[in-house]
Design a protein around this motif. Structure first.
Motif, PDB file in Angstrom:
ATOM      1  N   SER A 128       0.852  -1.192   0.000  1.00 55.39           N
ATOM      2  CA  SER A 128       0.000   0.000   0.000  1.00 55.39           C
ATOM      3  C   SER A 128       0.882   1.234   0.000  1.00 55.39           C
ATOM      4  N   GLU A 129       0.730   2.066  -1.006  1.00 55.26           N
ATOM      5  CA  GLU A 129       1.545   3.274  -1.079  1.00 55.26           C
ATOM      6  C   GLU A 129       1.067   4.320  -0.074  1.00 55.26           C
ATOM      7  N   ARG A 130      -0.198   4.211   0.343  1.00 55.23           N
ATOM      8  CA  ARG A 130      -0.746   5.113   1.352  1.00 55.23           C
ATOM      9  C   ARG A 130      -1.014   4.339   2.631  1.00 55.23           C
ATOM     10  N   TYR A 131      -1.099   5.059   3.748  1.00 50.08           N
ATOM     11  CA  TYR A 131      -1.393   4.412   5.021  1.00 50.08           C
ATOM     12  C   TYR A 131      -2.824   3.873   5.003  1.00 50.08           C
ATOM     13  N   ILE A 132      -3.001   2.664   5.541  1.00 50.58           N
ATOM     14  CA  ILE A 132      -4.310   2.038   5.569  1.00 50.58           C
ATOM     15  C   ILE A 132      -4.690   1.691   7.007  1.00 50.58           C
ATOM     16  N   ASP A 133      -5.973   1.408   7.227  1.00 52.05           N
ATOM     17  CA  ASP A 133      -6.449   0.969   8.530  1.00 52.05           C
ATOM     18  C   ASP A 133      -6.060  -0.494   8.707  1.00 52.05           C
ATOM     19  N   LEU A 134      -5.201  -0.770   9.691  1.00 51.87           N
ATOM     20  CA  LEU A 134      -4.687  -2.124   9.863  1.00 51.87           C
ATOM     21  C   LEU A 134      -5.774  -3.102  10.280  1.00 51.87           C
ATOM     22  N   LEU A 135      -6.650  -2.666  11.168  1.00 52.13           N
ATOM     23  CA  LEU A 135      -7.715  -3.560  11.627  1.00 52.13           C
ATOM     24  C   LEU A 135      -8.694  -3.890  10.503  1.00 52.13           C
ATOM     25  N   GLU A 136      -9.107  -2.857   9.792  1.00 48.81           N
ATOM     26  CA  GLU A 136     -10.072  -3.052   8.712  1.00 48.81           C
ATOM     27  C   GLU A 136      -9.528  -3.989   7.652  1.00 48.81           C
ATOM     28  N   ASN A 137      -8.225  -3.910   7.400  1.00 48.65           N
ATOM     29  CA  ASN A 137      -7.603  -4.740   6.367  1.00 48.65           C
ATOM     30  C   ASN A 137      -6.958  -6.003   6.933  1.00 48.65           C
ATOM     31  N   ARG A 138      -7.188  -6.243   8.229  1.00 47.81           N
ATOM     32  CA  ARG A 138      -6.705  -7.448   8.912  1.00 47.81           C
ATOM     33  C   ARG A 138      -5.187  -7.626   8.767  1.00 47.81           C
ATOM     34  N   ILE A 139      -4.461  -6.519   8.911  1.00 48.19           N
ATOM     35  CA  ILE A 139      -3.006  -6.545   8.831  1.00 48.19           C
ATOM     36  C   ILE A 139      -2.421  -6.761  10.227  1.00 48.19           C
ATOM     37  N   ASP A 140      -1.516  -7.715  10.346  1.00 45.89           N
ATOM     38  CA  ASP A 140      -0.876  -7.984  11.637  1.00 45.89           C
ATOM     39  C   ASP A 140       0.231  -6.973  11.926  1.00 45.89           C
ATOM     40  N   VAL A 141       1.083  -6.738  10.923  1.00 44.43           N
ATOM     41  CA  VAL A 141       2.217  -5.830  11.083  1.00 44.43           C
ATOM     42  C   VAL A 141       2.385  -5.016   9.804  1.00 44.43           C
ATOM     43  N   ALA A 142       2.629  -3.728   9.963  1.00 44.94           N
ATOM     44  CA  ALA A 142       2.935  -2.878   8.813  1.00 44.94           C
ATOM     45  C   ALA A 142       4.296  -2.233   9.039  1.00 44.94           C
ATOM     46  N   PHE A 143       4.999  -1.981   7.956  1.00 41.54           N
ATOM     47  CA  PHE A 143       6.286  -1.302   8.037  1.00 41.54           C
ATOM     48  C   PHE A 143       6.120   0.083   7.438  1.00 41.54           C
ATOM     49  N   ARG A 144       6.534   1.095   8.190  1.00 42.80           N
ATOM     50  CA  ARG A 144       6.347   2.475   7.789  1.00 42.80           C
ATOM     51  C   ARG A 144       7.695   3.200   7.726  1.00 42.80           C
ATOM     52  N   ILE A 145       7.854   4.011   6.677  1.00 43.53           N
ATOM     53  CA  ILE A 145       9.064   4.792   6.470  1.00 43.53           C
ATOM     54  C   ILE A 145       8.740   6.259   6.707  1.00 43.53           C
ATOM     55  N   GLY A 146       9.565   6.937   7.512  1.00 43.50           N
ATOM     56  CA  GLY A 146       9.339   8.357   7.774  1.00 43.50           C
ATOM     57  C   GLY A 146       8.566   8.584   9.056  1.00 43.50           C
ATOM     58  N   ASN A 147       8.044   9.810   9.195  1.00 42.07           N
ATOM     59  CA  ASN A 147       7.327  10.177  10.417  1.00 42.07           C
ATOM     60  C   ASN A 147       5.999   9.436  10.517  1.00 42.07           C
ATOM     61  N   LEU A 148       5.701   8.951  11.730  1.00 41.77           N
ATOM     62  CA  LEU A 148       4.451   8.245  11.960  1.00 41.77           C
ATOM     63  C   LEU A 148       3.339   9.252  12.207  1.00 41.77           C
ATOM     64  N   ARG A 149       2.153   8.955  11.677  1.00 44.54           N
ATOM     65  CA  ARG A 149       1.036   9.888  11.793  1.00 44.54           C
ATOM     66  C   ARG A 149      -0.080   9.364  12.691  1.00 44.54           C
ATOM     67  N   ASP A 150      -0.183   8.061  12.864  1.00 40.55           N
ATOM     68  CA  ASP A 150      -1.314   7.466  13.573  1.00 40.55           C
ATOM     69  C   ASP A 150      -0.939   7.140  15.010  1.00 40.55           C
ATOM     70  N   SER A 151      -1.492   7.873  15.961  1.00 42.58           N
ATOM     71  CA  SER A 151      -1.173   7.677  17.370  1.00 42.58           C
ATOM     72  C   SER A 151      -1.814   6.420  17.946  1.00 42.58           C
ATOM     73  N   SER A 152      -2.722   5.774  17.201  1.00 36.39           N
ATOM     74  CA  SER A 152      -3.364   4.556  17.688  1.00 36.39           C
ATOM     75  C   SER A 152      -2.499   3.323  17.453  1.00 36.39           C
ATOM     76  N   LEU A 153      -1.326   3.533  16.848  1.00 31.61           N
ATOM     77  CA  LEU A 153      -0.440   2.413  16.535  1.00 31.61           C
ATOM     78  C   LEU A 153       0.729   2.336  17.500  1.00 31.61           C
ATOM     79  N   HIS A 154       1.097   1.120  17.834  1.00 32.41           N
ATOM     80  CA  HIS A 154       2.320   0.894  18.606  1.00 32.41           C
ATOM     81  C   HIS A 154       3.456   0.735  17.601  1.00 32.41           C
TER      82      HIS A 154
END
Length: 295
Positions: A128-154
């Motif tokens: 995914s080139e854009r950030y997605i909702d992990l729960l909605e898409n049933r993603i266990d782990v996502a890897f993000r590059i750069g500044n994090l925007r979602d405070s609901s994520l560990h």
């Protein structure tokens, strides 16, 4: 607790499969049985979870809230079962998401080794080139590059990747090598349509440490920009994690090294804060972190 696990699973399956009929096939039940389970759940909760029409099912606002919590509960239950069953051996399906450049250059080259180490773990990779909702898409782990925007994520820090300017030998032979930052205005520059912050190149310029470029050619994917640079189309600013093979092979050459500022993009593994991290996810994060040290 009034709600049962079967009712939660039924609701989730209806949403994921898109219809009661499809959910009944997935759960090996009759469509009328699925409808009764849904109706029973709504009666217990005292709210309508789904709006039913002849063509589709839509979640109500209450349904969206409840579905999110239901996914968390089912994920936690799955992780708890895994921890008991596996006895220390990671197993099960691990769903991973990241932008395509990270998947292609920092994950897929090492998957053969990972599957040999953990043969009971099955991987599903999503780009995914854009950030997605992990729960909605049933993603266990996502890897993000750069500044994090979602405070609901560990977030688990995996290090950082330096950004540098590159061009192919083919391009430099044809157009010459820039000797100064000012020379860039006479060259074909490759940049991003989004996020535009990536068009702020880490160069000393005008007393500052950033040079804002107006791309001659822009793309939404870093992988596209990498291919354009490799094929001699122009000059690009790219992260080290995606250029290692080209640097080693000489298909990309770093330019303006003396003017380049040491700017690094943070790399994190992220997952939803209220979701217990499974054993298989833990070993995968640790494995990828060990590989990033070589980039």
């Amino acid at each position: 607790m009034k709600t049962t696990i079967d009712e939660l699973q039924t609701l989730i399956t209806i949403i994921d499969k898109g219809s009661i009929t499809a959910a009944s096939e997935e759960l090996n039940q009759t469509a009328s049985g699925i409808s009764r389970t849904l109706a029973r759940l709504e009666k217990k909760l005292g709210v309508t979870l789904l709006r039913r029409t002849t063509r589709k099912l839509d979640l109500t606002a209450e349904g969206e809230t409840f579905l999110k919590q239901a996914r968390e509960i089912m994920q936690s239950l799955e992780n708890a079962e895994e921890s008991v069953k596996s006895k220390g051996t990671p197993s099960g399906v691990l769903r991973i998401d990241s932008a395509s450049p990270f998947v292609l250059h920092a994950i897929t080259p090492y998957l053969e080794e990972f599957t040999e180490l953990y043969p009971q773990v099955s991987l599903e990779l999503f780009s995914s080139e854009r950030y997605i909702d992990l729960l909605e898409n049933r993603i266990d782990v996502a890897f993000r590059i750069g500044n994090l925007r979602d405070s609901s994520l560990h977030a688990v820090s995996l290090g950082a990747s330096k950004r540098r300017l590159y061009a192919s030998p083919k391009y430099l032979k044809k157009h010459g090598t820039p000797k100064s930052v000012e020379d860039l205005q006479n060259h074909h520059l490759l940049g991003f349509t989004d996020p535009r912050e990536l068009n702020h190149w880490p160069l000393r310029f005008g007393g500052g440490t950033s040079y804002v470029v107006k791309p001659t050619t822009a793309a939404s994917s870093g992988e596209t920009i990498l291919h354009l640079a490799r094929n001699g189309v122009g000059i690009a600013c790219l992260s080290d994690f995606m250029t290692k093979v080209d640097r080693d092979a000489g298909t990309l050459t770093q330019i303006l090294q003396g003017a380049t500022v040491d700017v690094r993009e943070a790399i994190h593994a992220v997952y939803y804060k209220n979701t217990q991290l499974s054993h298989r996810a833990q070993v995968f994060i640790k494995f990828i972190k060990s590989k990033l040290k070589d980039i």
